[in-house]
Scaffold this motif. Sequence first.
Motif, PDB file in Angstrom:
ATOM      1  N   LYS A  64       0.752  -1.357   0.044  1.00 56.99           N
ATOM      2  CA  LYS A  64       0.051   0.148  -0.061  1.00 56.99           C
ATOM      3  C   LYS A  64       0.827   1.275  -0.219  1.00 56.99           C
ATOM      4  O   LYS A  64       0.444   2.182  -0.600  1.00 56.99           O
ATOM      5  N   ARG A  82       2.111   2.143  -3.539  1.00 59.06           N
ATOM      6  CA  ARG A  82       1.081   2.753  -4.447  1.00 59.06           C
ATOM      7  C   ARG A  82       0.520   4.175  -3.913  1.00 59.06           C
ATOM      8  O   ARG A  82       0.372   4.962  -4.724  1.00 59.06           O
ATOM      9  N   ASP A  83       0.564   4.196  -2.582  1.00 54.88           N
ATOM     10  CA  ASP A  83       0.262   5.595  -1.935  1.00 54.88           C
ATOM     11  C   ASP A  83       1.406   6.746  -2.337  1.00 54.88           C
ATOM     12  O   ASP A  83       1.087   7.845  -2.747  1.00 54.88           O
ATOM     13  N   GLU A 122      -6.639   4.253  -8.314  1.00 50.20           N
ATOM     14  CA  GLU A 122      -5.963   2.701  -8.070  1.00 50.20           C
ATOM     15  C   GLU A 122      -7.049   1.825  -8.484  1.00 50.20           C
ATOM     16  O   GLU A 122      -8.585   1.909  -8.150  1.00 50.20           O
ATOM     17  N   GLU A 178      -0.849  -6.392  -0.118  1.00 54.21           N
ATOM     18  CA  GLU A 178      -1.830  -5.700   0.689  1.00 54.21           C
ATOM     19  C   GLU A 178      -3.080  -5.187   0.139  1.00 54.21           C
ATOM     20  O   GLU A 178      -2.792  -4.353  -0.844  1.00 54.21           O
ATOM     21  N   PRO A 210      -5.993  -3.092  -1.317  1.00 57.75           N
ATOM     22  CA  PRO A 210      -6.537  -1.872  -1.250  1.00 57.75           C
ATOM     23  C   PRO A 210      -7.709  -1.811  -0.442  1.00 57.75           C
ATOM     24  O   PRO A 210      -8.685  -2.591  -0.603  1.00 57.75           O
ATOM     25  N   SER A 211      -7.661  -1.054   0.630  1.00 55.29           N
ATOM     26  CA  SER A 211      -8.972  -0.692   1.598  1.00 55.29           C
ATOM     27  C   SER A 211      -9.907  -0.015   1.039  1.00 55.29           C
ATOM     28  O   SER A 211     -11.205   0.004   0.957  1.00 55.29           O
TER      29      SER A 211
END
Length: 201
Positions: free
Chosen positions: A112, A115-116, A129, A167, A169-170
Amino acid sequence: MDTKSENVVWHAHSVSRDARSEVKQHKPCVLWFTGLSGSGKSTVANAVDHLLHKRKVHTYVLDGDNVRHGLNGDLGFSDKDRVENIRRIGEVAKLFVDAGLVVSTAFISPFKADRDLVRNQLSGGEFFEVFIDTPLAVCEQRDPKGLYKKARAGEIKHFTGIDSAYEVPSSPDIHVETDGKTIEECADEVIAALEKSRIIS
């Protein structure tokens, strides 16, 4: 040892990002496809690219395997190398956005924070995303490259989903649940999200 470049000054361009977008008649952005190996990232990304091309949208696809043949050919699959792999791709994607393109990236990008990091390099509304959500069991069943079989046999180390973490994506910008859907249906979901965000008309 510090290898950061010294005496480097950013050179401003005479043609702005907005000017490039005006010529292309659409907004630039990054479609960051993330998901497990075998989830369908590259397949859906290419289907989206095909639909955008038919609309005369200026695009490019950065695929994980393709990039590792050249730009990232010196990197392995340790956690450290995965981080550097994504960092480089983020920089390249940022250049494509500056050029006014819609660039799709198809990488597992399991962490994560990485990606952030790419998202934070871009302006608001320029990073999407795209979580290609496919159950691990389905990915293993597909196993298009035979990688899961090798990972289960211990022939491949640091394989995401097996002995290396992914992880999830939330809160992805675009959530595509692929199980039971056609490639075309998955691609249409991404196109609909781009229309809603007014990247394309």
